[in-house]
Motif scaffolding. Structure first.
Motif, PDB file in Angstrom:
ATOM      1  N   THR A 168       2.988   3.655  12.704  1.00 34.53           N
ATOM      2  CA  THR A 168       2.769   1.656  12.200  1.00 34.53           C
ATOM      3  C   THR A 168       3.901   1.507  13.588  1.00 34.53           C
ATOM      4  O   THR A 168       4.128   1.981  13.923  1.00 34.53           O
ATOM      5  N   GLU A 169       3.663  -0.019  13.070  1.00 32.23           N
ATOM      6  CA  GLU A 169       5.061  -1.030  13.437  1.00 32.23           C
ATOM      7  C   GLU A 169       6.570  -0.753  12.718  1.00 32.23           C
ATOM      8  O   GLU A 169       6.907  -1.720  12.721  1.00 32.23           O
ATOM      9  N   LEU A 170       5.988  -0.417  11.607  1.00 26.44           N
ATOM     10  CA  LEU A 170       6.992  -0.617  10.523  1.00 26.44           C
ATOM     11  C   LEU A 170       7.812   0.671  10.631  1.00 26.44           C
ATOM     12  O   LEU A 170       7.825   1.771  10.937  1.00 26.44           O
ATOM     13  N   LYS A 171       9.646   0.177  10.374  1.00 26.36           N
ATOM     14  CA  LYS A 171      10.509   1.589  10.134  1.00 26.36           C
ATOM     15  C   LYS A 171      10.839   1.547   8.776  1.00 26.36           C
ATOM     16  O   LYS A 171      11.252   0.091   7.818  1.00 26.36           O
ATOM     17  N   ALA A 172      11.212   2.804   7.990  1.00 34.15           N
ATOM     18  CA  ALA A 172      11.560   2.239   6.744  1.00 34.15           C
ATOM     19  C   ALA A 172      12.680   3.402   6.181  1.00 34.15           C
ATOM     20  O   ALA A 172      12.681   4.947   7.024  1.00 34.15           O
ATOM     21  N   GLY A 173      13.603   3.267   5.429  1.00 33.35           N
ATOM     22  CA  GLY A 173      14.481   4.547   4.911  1.00 33.35           C
ATOM     23  C   GLY A 173      15.216   3.788   3.314  1.00 33.35           C
ATOM     24  O   GLY A 173      14.468   2.879   3.360  1.00 33.35           O
ATOM     25  N   ILE A 174      15.054   4.376   3.195  1.00 30.40           N
ATOM     26  CA  ILE A 174      15.557   5.244   1.263  1.00 30.40           C
ATOM     27  C   ILE A 174      17.213   4.723   1.430  1.00 30.40           C
ATOM     28  O   ILE A 174      17.951   5.697   2.042  1.00 30.40           O
ATOM     29  N   THR A 175      17.781   3.857   0.511  1.00 30.93           N
ATOM     30  CA  THR A 175      19.217   3.722   0.361  1.00 30.93           C
ATOM     31  C   THR A 175      19.397   2.896  -1.552  1.00 30.93           C
ATOM     32  O   THR A 175      18.071   3.820  -1.659  1.00 30.93           O
ATOM     33  N   GLY A 176      20.386   3.075  -1.964  1.00 31.78           N
ATOM     34  CA  GLY A 176      21.014   2.878  -4.008  1.00 31.78           C
ATOM     35  C   GLY A 176      21.331   4.212  -4.234  1.00 31.78           C
ATOM     36  O   GLY A 176      22.091   5.360  -3.134  1.00 31.78           O
ATOM     37  N   THR A 177      21.614   4.628  -4.900  1.00 32.59           N
ATOM     38  CA  THR A 177      22.239   5.044  -5.813  1.00 32.59           C
ATOM     39  C   THR A 177      21.996   6.686  -5.654  1.00 32.59           C
ATOM     40  O   THR A 177      23.396   7.670  -4.993  1.00 32.59           O
ATOM     41  N   ALA A 178      20.759   7.243  -5.937  1.00 35.85           N
ATOM     42  CA  ALA A 178      20.408   8.118  -6.021  1.00 35.85           C
ATOM     43  C   ALA A 178      20.168   8.864  -4.289  1.00 35.85           C
ATOM     44  O   ALA A 178      20.395  10.312  -3.858  1.00 35.85           O
ATOM     45  N   ALA A 196       0.563  -1.150   0.452  1.00 32.35           N
ATOM     46  CA  ALA A 196       0.082  -0.099  -0.386  1.00 32.35           C
ATOM     47  C   ALA A 196       0.996   0.902   0.041  1.00 32.35           C
ATOM     48  O   ALA A 196       0.693   2.541  -0.969  1.00 32.35           O
ATOM     49  N   VAL A 197       2.059   0.754   0.926  1.00 36.31           N
ATOM     50  CA  VAL A 197       2.732   2.565   0.496  1.00 36.31           C
ATOM     51  C   VAL A 197       3.696   2.202  -1.047  1.00 36.31           C
ATOM     52  O   VAL A 197       3.677   3.843  -1.103  1.00 36.31           O
ATOM     53  N   ALA A 198       3.725   1.970  -1.025  1.00 39.33           N
ATOM     54  CA  ALA A 198       4.350   1.924  -2.731  1.00 39.33           C
ATOM     55  C   ALA A 198       3.549   2.450  -3.890  1.00 39.33           C
ATOM     56  O   ALA A 198       3.769   3.079  -4.579  1.00 39.33           O
ATOM     57  N   THR A 199       2.030   1.989  -3.398  1.00 37.86           N
ATOM     58  CA  THR A 199       0.976   2.342  -4.739  1.00 37.86           C
ATOM     59  C   THR A 199       0.311   3.646  -4.112  1.00 37.86           C
ATOM     60  O   THR A 199       0.199   4.753  -4.634  1.00 37.86           O
ATOM     61  N   ASP A 200       0.899   3.868  -2.916  1.00 36.69           N
ATOM     62  CA  ASP A 200       0.929   5.473  -2.137  1.00 36.69           C
ATOM     63  C   ASP A 200       2.109   6.585  -3.059  1.00 36.69           C
ATOM     64  O   ASP A 200       0.946   7.548  -3.386  1.00 36.69           O
ATOM     65  N   GLY A 215       5.783   9.803   6.618  1.00 36.71           N
ATOM     66  CA  GLY A 215       4.170  10.325   6.695  1.00 36.71           C
ATOM     67  C   GLY A 215       3.810   8.793   6.269  1.00 36.71           C
ATOM     68  O   GLY A 215       2.775   8.388   7.819  1.00 36.71           O
ATOM     69  N   GLN A 216       4.045   8.152   5.874  1.00 35.88           N
ATOM     70  CA  GLN A 216       3.654   6.682   5.537  1.00 35.88           C
ATOM     71  C   GLN A 216       3.857   5.789   7.285  1.00 35.88           C
ATOM     72  O   GLN A 216       2.568   4.735   7.077  1.00 35.88           O
ATOM     73  N   VAL A 217       4.734   5.740   6.808  1.00 33.83           N
ATOM     74  CA  VAL A 217       5.136   4.652   8.531  1.00 33.83           C
ATOM     75  C   VAL A 217       4.704   4.903  10.238  1.00 33.83           C
ATOM     76  O   VAL A 217       5.086   3.999  10.778  1.00 33.83           O
ATOM     77  N   SER A 218       4.424   6.395   9.781  1.00 36.08           N
ATOM     78  CA  SER A 218       4.644   7.299  11.729  1.00 36.08           C
ATOM     79  C   SER A 218       3.131   6.765  11.765  1.00 36.08           C
ATOM     80  O   SER A 218       2.117   6.220  11.458  1.00 36.08           O
TER      81      SER A 218
END
Length: 718
Positions: free
Chosen positions: A154-164, A91-95, A149-152
């Motif tokens: 919730t029981e999830l945590k997330a972050g962004i990595t990768g080249t960009a 759902a997060v990806a879709t949003d 805002g999407q994971v706030s």
């Protein structure tokens, strides 16, 4: 020549200042915009296999959709992801996809990892080859804001990595580091100049003059980079700041110490400045020439990052030298002795100084001083044999706390180490490749030691090029991964290629393997060329074929000792796996070039004292007394400015800052202060062969106590 230069600057100060203003406006007005790149592959020549693989990729798959960013999602409590969690990730990806973020071409949630520790959302972005294009990094910023805002709650945590994401964090870390380095450098110069001269006027002199010419330096670098298509690395700005302020302040110190000395000898302010430029001009020019030659030797490098770094830093040193011999004398000639305000210490020669005692001791026992200094250098140099290079540039150029670094490590919880940056093998044939050929080739790659898995081939539209995504069992920048690519993977890829086809191994690990090969090539070319050219500068300055040998030998020992100290601090004490791979060549250039500055200043004074008839030991004693304070002050300031790089917050600049500052400190306080004058005293007139400088005068017996020393010294300075 330097007497004429001094007279022009002193007698026509406003014209000199106006000429500098006009030149600055012209250069800044004509200069194109200077942009830096963080893409390491852009620095390699095209004949390397990793670059040939990249060219095939661009030919076969121009619209490649390799994810530019990876969103890593996991439970905050560390537990395995449940079915509901996986649905939430989708759902997060879709949003995020529905937000139509500029530059984002696709967002797709992948299945959870086999151990369900993490789940990844792959983000494709518009490709760009323009280093000034911020579309991808701006996209990462917007994605991060939306993701929080999407994971706030919730029981999830997330972050962004990768080249960009790594590029964004590197840029922000670099900007923060630049600000810290700039502030620390200026504050250090102000404080130390105040302590040395007790005058706010002199303290502000280097900050104002060097700050004024910095735009000229930047403009000239941009013009040269544009004219010769040089790839400027993002670390150039950090190095440029400390080189310009550090070296520029050194040259101002060389001039002002000699100016103060001539004032104490009874000359009026204008004559004293002309005398200062005349006497120290050759030493400054020779020192700058040695530095410029060392930096320009980098143009022989096979790596674009060094070919651009060399001219950039050479320009900075050349402009600092010109300013030190023209702009600074012009400004000081207008101020006169007010430049020392409010201090009156410039009027009298200090009595019983530390440097007088050191000079007296060295003059009496040069062998002891030479042996002690040499022992320090050799002892540290032994540790250099433990040097091990590391090629992990992504984590080295940011702090360990940046989001891309943290979640790059989190990604490894659920994926093979090599999955973060897989190797890419390209098979190229003149005819269309058959399915049987592709299957057999994939099987051969799969059985290669060090390879975890090989993806199904992706074939170009005409069927002549196939791409195999190879996941290594080791982290892509590790020694094990590089060994796998350099040996088994490339060997298997080449040997298993069907008749009439050729294979190329690409990807980050392959780029780093080629980087290592290029660096080894550069060591064999750049190091000896720079050493030979600097030795020629010393021979011309000293009119001697003997002195350059032991001077360059001392600097070589200094390089080994500096590398050994870095190994002890970062590999032994901190437990790092290795030092940044480019550290030796950068350190060599700075330690050899900038360290030679102080040797040149000391040996020029030794030659001057010998030419006035002093015997070798007295010449050494007087040189340490007079030149010691200058070298000490300049060494502290230059070492301090480079040490400020350690505050930038990433290991690459920390290692560079420590190594260069330590090497400069060794050059100033061990080599130039003790080793060089001690060896010169031991060699006597042989040091100046084939020249014949001065008549031998044995007056050391006159220096039995402090009063005799002071009387003798006063007679010499007058």
């Amino acid at each position: 020549m330097f007497a004429l230069l001094g007279r022009i600057a002193v007698n026509h100060p406003w014209k000199v200042i106006a000429l500098w203003v006009i030149a600055t406006i012209a250069v800044v007005g004509l200069a194109p915009k200077l942009t830096a790149t963080t893409d390491q592959s852009s620095f390699l020549p095209s004949h390397y296999e990793s670059i040939q693989a990249m060219e095939l990729q661009q030919k076969a798959f121009p619209d490649d959709v390799t994810p530019a960013a990876l969103i890593v999602v996991e439970r905050a409590d560390g537990a395995a992801l449940s079915g509901d969690d996986a649905a939430r990730v989708t759902a997060v990806a879709t949003d995020l996809s529905g937000r139509n973020i500029k530059g984002v071409t696709g967002i797709q949630a992948t299945p959870p990892a086999a151990n369900r520790s993490i789940q990844v959302i792959a983000v494709q972005m518009t490709k760009t080859t323009d280093p000034s294009d911020k579309t991808q990094t701006d996209s990462v910023k917007e994605l991060r804001d939306a993701l929080r805002g999407q994971v706030s709650g919730t029981e999830l945590k997330a972050g962004i990595t990768g080249t960009a994401a790594q590029t964004l964090d590197q840029t922000e870390s670099g900007n923060k580091g630049m600000a810290i380095i700039g502030i620390a450098t200026v504050v250090l110069i102000l404080v130390l100049m105040l302590v040395i001269f007790r005058s706010p006027v002199i303290a502000l002199l280097p900050v104002i003059t060097i700050g004024a010419i910095s735009s000229t330096v930047g403009g000239l670098i941009a013009i040269v980079a544009h004219a010769f298509d040089l790839k400027v690395d993002s670390s150039v700005n950090s190095l440029l700041t400390v080189v310009l302020f550090g070296v520029g302040t050194d040259y101002i110190l060389f001039l002002m110490f000699r100016y103060r000395e001539r004032l104490r000898a009874g000359e009026d302010p204008k004559t004293a400045m002309i005398s200062a430029v005349t006497r120290v001009g050759e030493a400054i020019t020779s020192a700058a020439g040695a530095v410029i030659i060392a930096f320009l030797a980098l143009t022989l490098s096979s790596l674009g990052m060094f070919r651009a770094l060399g001219p950039a830093l050479a320009i900075a040193v050349a402009v600092a030298m010109l300013a030190g011999l023209t702009l600074v004398p012009a400004i000081v000639s207008k101020l006169g002795t007010k430049v020392f305000w409010p201090s009156k210490a410039w009027q009298q020669e200090p009595k019983g100084t530390v440097f007088a005692a050191l000079g007296r001791g060295l003059g009496r026992r040069p062998g002891v001083f030479a042996a002690a200094a040499g022992a320090v250098l050799v002892a540290l140099g032994v540790a250099a044999f433990g040097f091990h290079p590391t090629f992990d540039m992504s984590s080295a150029s940011t702090s360990d706390t940046t989001e891309s670094t943290v979640y790059s490590k989190e990604l490894l919880k659920g994926m093979p180490a090599g999955a973060t940056q897989p190797s890419l093998v390209y098979l190229h044939s003149d005819a269309a490749l058959t399915g049987a050929q592709l299957d057999a080739y994939r099987t051969a790659l799969t059985t290669t030691p060090g390879v975890g898995q090989v993806g199904a081939p992706r074939v170009s539209a005409d069927g002549s090029i196939a791409e195999f995504q190879v996941t290594l069992t080791s982290e892509p920048t590790s020694d094990a991964a590089l060994a796998t690519v350099r040996g088994p993977l490339r060997d298997s890829a080449h040997a298993a290629a069907p008749a009439g086809s050729s294979a190329y191994v690409g990807g980050m690990s392959s780029v780093l393997v080629d980087f290592k090969a290029a660096m080894n090539h550069d060591y064999k070319i750049v190091f000896p060329v720079a050493a030979i050219l600097i030795a020629l500068v010393l021979a011309l300055l000293l009119r001697s074929v003997v002195a350059p040998w032991y001077l360059m030998g001392a600097v070589g020992l200094g390089f080994a000792a500096t590398l050994g100290a870095a190994v002890l601090v970062f590999q032994r004490a901190q437990g790092n796996s290795g030092l940044i791979f480019s550290l030796p060549i950068i350190m060599y250039m700075f330690v050899i070039a900038l360290g030679t500055d102080y040797n040149i200043l000391m040996v020029a004074r030794l030659r001057e004292e010998a030419a006035e008839g002093r015997d070798p030991r007295t010449a050494a004693a007087l040189s340490v007394r007079h030149t010691g304070p200058t070298i000490a002050a300049a060494g502290v300031i230059l070492a301090g400015t480079f040490a400020s790089m350690m505050l930038a917050g990433n290991s690459m600049l920390a290692q560079m800052g420590f190594a260069i500052s330590f090497g400069i400190a060794l050059s100033a306080f061990v080599m130039a202060m003790f080793f060089t004058p001690a060896v010169t005293a031991l060699l006597g007139r042989k040091a100046w062969w084939p020249g014949r400088i001065g008549a031998r005068r044995d007056i050391m017996t006159e220096l039995d106590d402090q009063s005799d020393w002071q009387a003798t010294q006063n007679s010499y300075t007058r």
